[in-house]
Write a protein that holds these residues in place. Structure first.
Motif, mmCIF file in Angstrom:
data_model
loop_
_atom_site.group_PDB
_atom_site.id
_atom_site.type_symbol
_atom_site.label_atom_id
_atom_site.label_comp_id
_atom_site.label_asym_id
_atom_site.label_seq_id
_atom_site.Cartn_x
_atom_site.Cartn_y
_atom_site.Cartn_z
ATOM 1 N N LEU A 5 0.826 -1.206 0.000
ATOM 2 C CA LEU A 5 0.000 0.000 0.000
ATOM 3 C C LEU A 5 0.861 1.256 0.000
ATOM 4 C CD1 LEU A 5 -2.792 1.259 0.145
ATOM 5 C CD2 LEU A 5 -2.682 1.083 2.638
ATOM 6 N N ALA A 6 1.936 1.253 0.808
ATOM 7 C CA ALA A 6 2.836 2.411 0.839
ATOM 8 C C ALA A 6 3.508 2.624 -0.517
ATOM 9 C CB ALA A 6 3.888 2.216 1.934
ATOM 10 N N ALA A 7 3.943 1.529 -1.153
ATOM 11 C CA ALA A 7 4.567 1.649 -2.469
ATOM 12 C C ALA A 7 3.579 2.165 -3.507
ATOM 13 C CB ALA A 7 5.123 0.291 -2.896
ATOM 14 N N LEU A 8 2.327 1.681 -3.449
ATOM 15 C CA LEU A 8 1.313 2.135 -4.399
ATOM 16 C C LEU A 8 0.996 3.611 -4.219
ATOM 17 C CD1 LEU A 8 -0.789 1.506 -6.571
ATOM 18 C CD2 LEU A 8 -2.364 0.828 -4.758
ATOM 19 N N LEU A 9 0.820 4.050 -2.972
ATOM 20 C CA LEU A 9 0.551 5.475 -2.727
ATOM 21 C C LEU A 9 1.722 6.338 -3.174
ATOM 22 C CD1 LEU A 9 -1.160 5.299 0.782
ATOM 23 C CD2 LEU A 9 -2.238 5.725 -1.432
ATOM 24 N N GLY A 10 2.951 5.876 -2.894
ATOM 25 C CA GLY A 10 4.119 6.643 -3.328
ATOM 26 C C GLY A 10 4.186 6.766 -4.835
ATOM 27 N N ALA A 11 3.877 5.667 -5.549
ATOM 28 C CA ALA A 11 3.906 5.714 -7.017
ATOM 29 C C ALA A 11 2.833 6.648 -7.561
ATOM 30 C CB ALA A 11 3.723 4.297 -7.563
ATOM 31 N N LEU A 12 1.646 6.622 -6.946
ATOM 32 C CA LEU A 12 0.580 7.513 -7.409
ATOM 33 C C LEU A 12 0.939 8.976 -7.188
ATOM 34 C CD1 LEU A 12 -2.570 5.549 -6.154
ATOM 35 C CD2 LEU A 12 -1.736 5.763 -8.505
ATOM 36 N N VAL A 13 1.488 9.286 -6.000
ATOM 37 C CA VAL A 13 1.876 10.670 -5.724
ATOM 38 C C VAL A 13 2.983 11.115 -6.678
ATOM 39 C CG1 VAL A 13 2.915 12.195 -4.009
ATOM 40 C CG2 VAL A 13 1.135 10.567 -3.326
ATOM 41 N N HIS A 14 3.967 10.225 -6.889
ATOM 42 C CA HIS A 14 5.068 10.562 -7.811
ATOM 43 C C HIS A 14 4.525 10.840 -9.215
ATOM 44 C CE1 HIS A 14 8.873 10.239 -9.995
ATOM 45 N NE2 HIS A 14 8.240 9.399 -10.809
ATOM 46 N N ALA A 15 3.637 9.964 -9.688
ATOM 47 C CA ALA A 15 3.107 10.150 -11.040
ATOM 48 C C ALA A 15 2.297 11.441 -11.149
ATOM 49 C CB ALA A 15 2.240 8.951 -11.422
ATOM 50 N N ALA A 16 1.479 11.741 -10.140
ATOM 51 C CA ALA A 16 0.645 12.937 -10.196
ATOM 52 C C ALA A 16 1.491 14.204 -10.175
ATOM 53 C CB ALA A 16 -0.343 12.931 -9.032
ATOM 54 N N VAL A 17 2.459 14.278 -9.256
ATOM 55 C CA VAL A 17 3.286 15.489 -9.146
ATOM 56 C C VAL A 17 4.175 15.647 -10.363
ATOM 57 C CG1 VAL A 17 5.097 16.593 -7.788
ATOM 58 C CG2 VAL A 17 3.198 15.449 -6.631
ATOM 59 N N THR A 18 4.740 14.531 -10.857
ATOM 60 C CA THR A 18 5.603 14.619 -12.043
ATOM 61 C C THR A 18 4.807 15.106 -13.244
ATOM 62 O OG1 THR A 18 6.985 12.816 -11.208
ATOM 63 C CG2 THR A 18 7.115 13.302 -13.562
ATOM 64 N N THR A 19 3.612 14.562 -13.428
ATOM 65 C CA THR A 19 2.768 14.996 -14.550
ATOM 66 C C THR A 19 2.430 16.477 -14.436
ATOM 67 O OG1 THR A 19 1.802 12.779 -14.727
ATOM 68 C CG2 THR A 19 0.578 14.592 -15.721
ATOM 69 N N GLN A 20 2.099 16.931 -13.228
ATOM 70 C CA GLN A 20 1.757 18.338 -13.030
ATOM 71 C C GLN A 20 2.958 19.236 -13.298
ATOM 72 O OE1 GLN A 20 0.369 19.205 -9.112
ATOM 73 N NE2 GLN A 20 -0.320 21.267 -9.626
ATOM 74 N N THR A 21 4.123 18.852 -12.832
ATOM 75 C CA THR A 21 5.334 19.661 -13.022
ATOM 76 C C THR A 21 5.725 19.730 -14.490
ATOM 77 O OG1 THR A 21 6.110 18.988 -10.824
ATOM 78 C CG2 THR A 21 7.742 19.921 -12.336
ATOM 79 N N VAL A 22 5.670 18.576 -15.174
ATOM 80 C CA VAL A 22 6.026 18.557 -16.600
ATOM 81 C C VAL A 22 5.022 19.375 -17.405
ATOM 82 C CG1 VAL A 22 6.255 17.056 -18.615
ATOM 83 C CG2 VAL A 22 7.253 16.378 -16.427
ATOM 84 N N ASP A 23 3.749 19.265 -17.066
ATOM 85 C CA ASP A 23 2.744 20.041 -17.809
ATOM 86 C C ASP A 23 2.981 21.542 -17.664
ATOM 87 O OD1 ASP A 23 1.556 17.742 -18.662
ATOM 88 O OD2 ASP A 23 -0.064 17.762 -17.156
ATOM 89 N N ARG A 24 3.334 21.972 -16.447
ATOM 90 C CA ARG A 24 3.607 23.412 -16.267
ATOM 91 C C ARG A 24 4.802 23.841 -17.097
ATOM 92 N NH1 ARG A 24 3.032 24.109 -9.690
ATOM 93 N NH2 ARG A 24 0.737 23.847 -9.593
ATOM 94 N N ALA A 25 5.866 23.045 -17.058
ATOM 95 C CA ALA A 25 7.056 23.397 -17.852
ATOM 96 C C ALA A 25 6.746 23.358 -19.343
ATOM 97 C CB ALA A 25 8.196 22.424 -17.522
ATOM 98 N N ARG A 26 5.915 22.426 -19.787
ATOM 99 C CA ARG A 26 5.565 22.327 -21.211
ATOM 100 C C ARG A 26 4.749 23.552 -21.641
ATOM 101 N NH1 ARG A 26 3.399 17.715 -21.100
ATOM 102 N NH2 ARG A 26 5.189 16.540 -21.925
ATOM 103 N N GLU A 27 3.793 23.953 -20.821
ATOM 104 C CA GLU A 27 2.989 25.134 -21.164
ATOM 105 C C GLU A 27 3.872 26.375 -21.237
ATOM 106 O OE1 GLU A 27 -0.025 25.415 -18.247
ATOM 107 O OE2 GLU A 27 -1.141 23.627 -18.915
#
Length: 408
Positions: A5-27
């Motif tokens: 469960l800890a690994a799954l939550l960590g992966a979800l948080v990593h994916a969400a924050v990475t996607t948000q950060t990359v999208d901001r830089a792309r825009e």
């Protein structure tokens, strides 16, 4: 499950924050690219972070721009993380680059925080879980230990779980099992004690009428009827004595009178006292420390049982501290080999019951610490093997002072 469960939550948080950060830089990069495109079309000079077919532009992004499409890509420029944006310009690739170092550090820091927090959470969960599970398993081990003691004959053993003793405390599954085991042990103990008291009372009550009956039988005139009556009286008296002996064995209050005896001579004495045609073989004689009366009782019952329910020849063999009684009969029944002798049990209508003799033999063997096993020989016949625990080189007592024969 906690680790997963800890690994799954960590992966979800990593994916969400990475996607948000990359999208901001792309825009941001695409916005800069639109500004640079307008400046290029107006013939204005390009800023330092823009250029046409600049060195370092990723090949995949260059080919995308040459096909007339716009795109972005994260790459490394001069050993620094860089976000590239490119589009078509007069058949060439017009691109801009922005520094991606801060975003990359944000993602890296987030990953470190996720890993650290996951490790702390998992560690804390494991510690709490280990503490909780250890308490439960300790109580389960105690319950299992008490169950083994009860099966070994200690009917006084109890779990006495604190949760069971105090109904105000919350009851869990272990407390339920412990309480059920204690209740079962108490019920079993009460039933066995009742049976023991009943057996002892019956035997004691039979003694008085049997004494009178025996005296009356002696007054009968000689003849076949008188012999039959006296024989039945002797049989009932023997059965009564057996019942008394079993009641004492069941009560567990027997005390042994240990001394050193020569096993070969003791076996010969048992055979003579039985009045049966039993062959005695002394393969290897030895001296044993035991209770003579109880050992004679064990061997005597085995010899009598072999003659009564087996077929001759019956052989009693002494081989060191092991005494074996064999016959050539049909052998012991399956239930006896698996569960031990049962009182008064007979096999079908053949009358081949084992009565109380083997039951008494098993009880007396346990009192003197001997191991009694019942086997069937491969070639046919029953085998009873008594292994004594206290063999010793000392000379036997009670006048048996001659040495043990060598090479017997």
């Amino acid at each position: 499950m906690c680790c997963a469960l800890a690994a799954l939550l960590g992966a979800l948080v990593h994916a969400a924050v990475t996607t948000q950060t990359v999208d901001r830089a792309r825009e941001k990069a695409l916005g800069k690219l639109a500004e640079v495109t307008e400046a290029y079309e107006a013939g204005e000079p390009l800023p330092p972070y823009a250029g046409v077919n600049p060195p370092g532009l990723p090949d995949a992004l260059r080919e995308l721009a040459l096909r007339g499409e716009h795109g972005t890509m994260v790459s490394t420029h001069q050993d620094r993380p860089t976000m590239w944006a490119a589009g078509p310009a007069d058949g060439r690739a017009l691109s801009v680059r922005i520094d991606y170092t801060l975003s990359a550090r944000t993602i890296t820091g987030l990953d470190h925080a996720i890993v650290g927090s996951s490790v702390l959470a998992i560690g804390a969960t494991l510690l709490v879980g280990a503490f909780a599970v250890t308490r439960v398993t300790r109580r389960l081990h105690l319950t299992a230990q008490v169950a083994r003691r009860i099966s070994a004959g200690d009917l006084d053993a109890r779990v006495n779980d604190p949760r069971t003793a105090d109904p105000r405390r919350p009851q869990d599954e272990v407390a339920t099992v412990s309480g059920a085991l204690d209740t079962m042990a108490s019920s079993l103990q009460n039933k066995l004690l009742s049976e023991q008291r009943f057996t002892a009372d019956v035997a004691h009550e039979l003694r008085t009428p049997l004494t009178g009956l025996s005296a009356a039988a002696e007054l009968l005139p000689e003849g076949r009827p008188a012999e039959l009556v006296r024989d039945r009286v002797r049989t009932m008296r023997s059965l009564t004595e057996d019942l008394l002996e079993i009641s004492r064995l069941d009560a567990g209050r027997e005390r042994v009178d240990l001394d050193v005896y020569e096993l070969g001579r003791l076996a010969e004495r048992v055979v003579r006292a039985s009045g049966t045609e039993t062959e005695v073989r002394v393969v290897r004689d030895t001296a044993v420390e035991t209770d003579r009366r109880r050992l004679e009782r064990v061997l005597g019952n085995l010899v009598v049982n072999a003659h009564r329910h087996g077929r001759g020849p019956v052989v009693l063999t002494v081989d060191g501290p092991v005494v074996t009684v064999e016959d050539r009969g049909p052998g012991y029944p399956a239930y006896l080999l698996e569960h031990g002798p049962a009182r008064f049990r007979t096999e079908g209508g053949s009358g081949k019951g084992h009565g109380l003799g083997l039951t008494i033999a098993v009880g007396q063997a346990a009192v003197i610490g001997a191991e009694l096993r019942f086997l069937n020989a491969a070639e046919g016949g029953a085998v009873a093997r008594v292994k004594l625990a206290h063999a010793c080189p000392a000379q036997p007592a009670h006048g048996m002072t001659h040495g043990i024969p060598q090479g017997t």
